[in-house]
Design a protein around this motif. Structure first.
Motif, short mmCIF file in Angstrom:
data_model
loop_
_atom_site.label_atom_id
_atom_site.label_comp_id
_atom_site.label_asym_id
_atom_site.label_seq_id
_atom_site.Cartn_x
_atom_site.Cartn_y
_atom_site.Cartn_z
N VAL A 31 -5.52 7.21 -5.02
CA VAL A 31 -6.32 6.22 -6.26
C VAL A 31 -7.02 4.93 -6.21
O VAL A 31 -6.56 3.83 -5.28
CB VAL A 31 -4.72 6.06 -6.98
N VAL A 32 -7.51 4.52 -7.38
CA VAL A 32 -8.05 3.15 -8.06
C VAL A 32 -7.88 2.03 -8.60
O VAL A 32 -7.42 2.59 -9.66
CB VAL A 32 -9.00 2.99 -7.95
N CYS A 33 -6.65 1.09 -8.58
CA CYS A 33 -6.05 0.36 -9.76
C CYS A 33 -7.26 -0.39 -10.24
O CYS A 33 -7.62 -1.50 -9.16
CB CYS A 33 -5.01 -0.18 -9.11
N ALA A 34 -6.53 -0.80 -11.31
CA ALA A 34 -7.54 -1.68 -11.78
C ALA A 34 -7.64 -3.30 -12.40
O ALA A 34 -6.54 -3.01 -13.62
CB ALA A 34 -9.12 -1.31 -12.20
N GLU A 35 -8.05 -4.53 -12.55
CA GLU A 35 -7.85 -5.09 -13.29
C GLU A 35 -8.54 -4.45 -14.65
O GLU A 35 -7.87 -5.13 -16.00
CB GLU A 35 -8.37 -6.40 -13.04
N ARG A 55 -4.72 1.15 -14.96
CA ARG A 55 -5.17 0.15 -15.07
C ARG A 55 -3.63 -0.97 -14.42
O ARG A 55 -2.55 0.17 -14.68
CB ARG A 55 -5.10 -0.86 -16.82
N LEU A 56 -4.28 -2.30 -14.03
CA LEU A 56 -3.18 -2.72 -13.22
C LEU A 56 -3.86 -4.75 -13.34
O LEU A 56 -4.00 -4.76 -12.33
CB LEU A 56 -2.87 -1.91 -11.61
N ASP A 57 -3.88 -4.85 -14.56
CA ASP A 57 -3.90 -6.58 -14.77
C ASP A 57 -2.80 -7.52 -14.58
O ASP A 57 -1.92 -6.89 -14.04
CB ASP A 57 -4.60 -6.69 -16.13
N GLU A 58 -3.17 -8.85 -14.94
CA GLU A 58 -2.01 -9.59 -14.39
C GLU A 58 -1.13 -9.91 -14.58
O GLU A 58 -0.11 -9.67 -14.67
CB GLU A 58 -2.78 -11.01 -14.75
N ALA A 59 -1.16 -9.21 -16.33
CA ALA A 59 0.15 -8.68 -17.53
C ALA A 59 1.32 -7.67 -17.22
O ALA A 59 2.40 -7.58 -16.48
CB ALA A 59 0.02 -8.93 -18.42
N MET A 60 0.07 -7.43 -16.23
CA MET A 60 0.66 -5.53 -15.74
C MET A 60 2.01 -5.60 -14.45
O MET A 60 2.82 -4.87 -13.75
CB MET A 60 -0.18 -4.06 -16.11
N ILE A 61 0.58 -6.69 -13.35
CA ILE A 61 1.54 -6.50 -11.93
C ILE A 61 2.95 -7.58 -11.74
O ILE A 61 3.53 -6.77 -10.18
CB ILE A 61 0.72 -7.86 -11.05
N GLY A 62 3.25 -7.86 -12.91
CA GLY A 62 5.16 -8.35 -11.92
C GLY A 62 5.60 -7.06 -12.30
O GLY A 62 6.87 -7.10 -12.14
N ALA A 84 -15.00 -8.53 -11.28
CA ALA A 84 -15.74 -8.87 -10.25
C ALA A 84 -15.21 -9.76 -9.09
O ALA A 84 -14.55 -10.67 -9.80
CB ALA A 84 -17.28 -10.01 -11.02
N GLY A 85 -15.80 -9.80 -7.67
CA GLY A 85 -15.87 -10.93 -6.39
C GLY A 85 -14.16 -9.98 -6.12
O GLY A 85 -14.12 -9.04 -5.86
N MET A 86 -13.67 -11.81 -5.54
CA MET A 86 -12.92 -10.92 -5.01
C MET A 86 -11.58 -10.78 -5.67
O MET A 86 -10.77 -12.20 -5.83
CB MET A 86 -12.06 -12.06 -3.79
N PRO A 87 -10.67 -10.01 -5.47
CA PRO A 87 -9.53 -9.87 -6.57
C PRO A 87 -8.32 -11.05 -5.66
O PRO A 87 -8.40 -11.22 -4.10
CB PRO A 87 -8.79 -8.37 -6.23
N GLY A 88 -8.30 -12.00 -6.71
CA GLY A 88 -7.13 -13.08 -6.26
C GLY A 88 -7.71 -14.28 -6.40
O GLY A 88 -6.25 -14.95 -6.27
N VAL A 89 -9.27 -14.19 -6.38
CA VAL A 89 -9.36 -15.62 -6.47
C VAL A 89 -10.05 -15.70 -8.01
O VAL A 89 -10.73 -15.43 -8.15
CB VAL A 89 -10.61 -15.95 -5.51
N SER A 90 -8.55 -16.61 -8.45
CA SER A 90 -8.53 -17.00 -9.97
C SER A 90 -9.00 -15.58 -10.97
O SER A 90 -10.12 -15.22 -11.59
CB SER A 90 -9.58 -17.46 -10.41
N ASP A 91 -8.14 -14.51 -9.99
CA ASP A 91 -8.20 -12.86 -9.93
C ASP A 91 -6.82 -12.56 -10.05
O ASP A 91 -6.26 -12.67 -9.35
CB ASP A 91 -9.63 -12.18 -9.74
N PRO A 92 -6.85 -11.53 -10.98
CA PRO A 92 -5.35 -10.52 -10.38
C PRO A 92 -5.63 -10.14 -8.97
O PRO A 92 -6.88 -9.64 -8.18
CB PRO A 92 -5.19 -9.14 -11.34
#
Length: 282
Positions: A31-35, A55-62, A84-92
């Motif tokens: 499965v692919v989880c995505a912001e 869907r797994l955005d920053e608000a849902m990760i907790g 876009a870019g590397m997850p975790g670098v100013s991204d979820p």
């Protein structure tokens, strides 16, 4: 097969930058989880990959991190993408990785595109170190605190900013660092990529004019040079001027030159010989 969380970087603007290892991971994952499933869905479709998306955005990760960890430990291979870019670098992504690490669940982070490193190299800055501050703060108090914390750091300063706020942010930066050069990196890796390098006051004027005219579009990374000789000299002169005023005050209180010099050195960070000369002049 043992499960794992795979952090998959994606292009910051040019599909040609999609890493092959990330494509392989997205193709083989359970499965692919995505912001944002809409953004990642378009990416997968561009490469002919059909995969279940969650869907797994920053608000849902907790609230969902624990469940993701349990699925990984149960043997599921889960790929994670930000927009876009590397997850975790100013991204979820960081909290998801942390949850897996704490539970002993396997994590694989694939290298790939990131606007931070791309802008740092493209900026023309020659300082061998950089500090990444994420998105520049919006509130004036937070802005001041952020800049005061890195003012003397011998490193380039990197911030993300939105096109709607970049003119105002450059004005703040120009007032804080009027003698520094910087680069505004816009639309990196895209058709209309632009890197504008100048002094911060000049950049502030340029982008204020753009904001008042045709407007500003695109993702933006700001790269500010570290402290330079001119800035150091100006700071020294400012400290000495303030120290002269303080020396006169202390002399009026009856302190001896030796004690005045000691106080000036402590309060203004002046060399002892400079502090003593100022005490003598007071």
């Amino acid at each position: 097969m043992s499960g794992k969380l795979i952090i998959c970087p994606t292009p910051i603007g040019n599909l040609g930058d999609m890493p092959q290892r990330a494509l392989d991971a997205l193709s083989s994952a359970d499965v692919v989880c995505a912001e944002d499933t809409r953004v990642t869905g378009k990416l997968l479709a561009a490469f002919g990959i059909e995969k279940r998306l969650e869907r797994l955005d920053e608000a849902m990760i907790g609230s969902r991190a624990e469940g993701v960890v349990a699925r990984v430990l149960a043997g599921e291979i889960i790929a994670y993408c930000s927009d876009a870019g590397m997850p975790g670098v100013s991204d979820p992504g960081l909290r998801l990785v942390r949850a897996c690490r704490e539970a002993g669940a396997p994590v694989e982070v694939l290298p790939g595109p990131t606007a931070t490193a791309t802008a740092y190299v493209a900026s023309g800055c020659t300082n061998p170190r950089f500090y990444f501050g994420g998105f520049f703060p919006r509130k004036a108090g937070d802005q001041k605190a952020a800049l005061d914390a890195v003012r003397t750091l011998d490193a380039a300063l990197i911030f993300y900013e939105s096109p709607n706020r970049v003119a105002a942010t450059l004005d703040v930066l120009a007032k804080a660092f009027p003698l520094r050069e910087a680069a505004v990196c816009r639309e990196l890796t895209k058709l209309h990529e632009e890197v504008v390098r100048a002094t911060l006051p000049a950049l502030a004027a340029e982008f204020a004019a753009r904001a008042a005219g045709p407007g500003i579009k695109g993702e933006i990374v700001l790269v500010i040079d570290g402290p330079n000789e001119a800035e150091g000299q100006a700071a020294q002169e400012s400290a000495e001027d303030a120290a002269r005023t303080r020396a006169q005050q202390l002399k009026g209180e009856g302190l001896r030159n030796k004690d005045i010099a000691k106080t000036l050195a402590a309060e203004f960070g002046l060399p002892r010989n400079v502090a003593y000369d100022i005490a003598l002049e007071a």
